[in-house]
Design an enzyme around this catalytic site. Sequence first.
Site, PDB file in Angstrom:
ATOM      1  N   ASN A  88       1.616  11.207   0.482  1.00 44.58           N
ATOM      2  CA  ASN A  88       1.642   9.841   1.003  1.00 44.58           C
ATOM      3  C   ASN A  88       0.863   9.668   2.305  1.00 44.58           C
ATOM      4  OD1 ASN A  88       2.995   7.083   1.474  1.00 44.58           O
ATOM      5  ND2 ASN A  88       3.734   8.268   3.212  1.00 44.58           N
ATOM      6  N   TYR A 155     -11.910   3.376   3.720  1.00 43.94           N
ATOM      7  CA  TYR A 155     -10.547   3.395   3.182  1.00 43.94           C
ATOM      8  C   TYR A 155     -10.560   3.110   1.686  1.00 43.94           C
ATOM      9  CZ  TYR A 155      -5.570   2.085   2.829  1.00 43.94           C
ATOM     10  OH  TYR A 155      -4.240   1.996   2.485  1.00 43.94           O
ATOM     11  N   LYS A 159      -9.214   5.614  -1.319  1.00 43.64           N
ATOM     12  CA  LYS A 159      -8.106   5.207  -2.183  1.00 43.64           C
ATOM     13  C   LYS A 159      -8.546   5.093  -3.640  1.00 43.64           C
ATOM     14  CE  LYS A 159      -4.847   5.020   0.915  1.00 43.64           C
ATOM     15  NZ  LYS A 159      -3.772   6.046   0.893  1.00 43.64           N
ATOM     16  N   THR A 190       4.364  -2.134   7.431  1.00 43.98           N
ATOM     17  CA  THR A 190       4.322  -0.895   8.201  1.00 43.98           C
ATOM     18  C   THR A 190       3.417  -1.128   9.409  1.00 43.98           C
ATOM     19  OG1 THR A 190       2.368   0.021   7.098  1.00 43.98           O
ATOM     20  CG2 THR A 190       4.507   0.373   6.027  1.00 43.98           C
TER      21      THR A 190
END
Length: 248
Positions: A88, A155, A159, A190
């Site tokens: 994660n 990113y 991913k 988050t």
Amino acid sequence: MLSGKIAIITGASSGIGRAAAHIFADAGARLVVNARRSEPLEQLVAEIVSNHGKAVAVHGDASLEDTQNALIATAHKVYGGLDIGFNNAGMVGTTKPLAEISMSEWKDVIEINLNAAYLGARAQIPAMLKRGGGSIIFTSSFVGNSVGLPGMSAYATAKAGLMGLVRGITADYAAQKIRANALLPGGTATAMAGDSAQREWAAGLHAMKRIAEPEEIARAALFLASDMASFVAGSALWADGGNAAVKL
């Protein structure tokens, strides 16, 4: 759901990883949790143990081979093996148009989001084979899989790359009862979600017109980790509030 199972969770000091640690422990898993920040990780372990769960901490950078080896060694020493790997750990990193991203900035994002996942899986698979199988989960994202967002090329690349990793592991090891799957969250509350204005903007991208709480994503990870997902392999589980559904 996870009674007697042994699980590694990286990126466990906050957000989705922290929520997953609590939920997995409540479901009966014995945990090895990892993050770079020692203080919140130790606090997490204390919370789990005080709630009659089982957890130990291994501090370190998940993108380093030594850290991944230490996680496996700890799982074997403390609990006797490994059944679940929730890879994660991640970071958004720099947010710039592609031509403005330096090589070092690019490498930082790829290292923690993609290379750490590879190193984790490479270390976890032999341990799982000794146990007759297991579940490997990667935290991917809707970014790079259903949409591109400005300033997030590095990113998105990392991913999206996780989906190739999931399919490769499935081709290599599904017949040996190792299930690899990717969890694709939408916007989640988050630290990476930014300030209130950024969260409000992100909510508008989703059909449900809100972003998720970390526990909502962690419960999807619990499903993938458990025997309830016994025939789920090589898949992308969208936990994105309908984000992809209204974009494709």
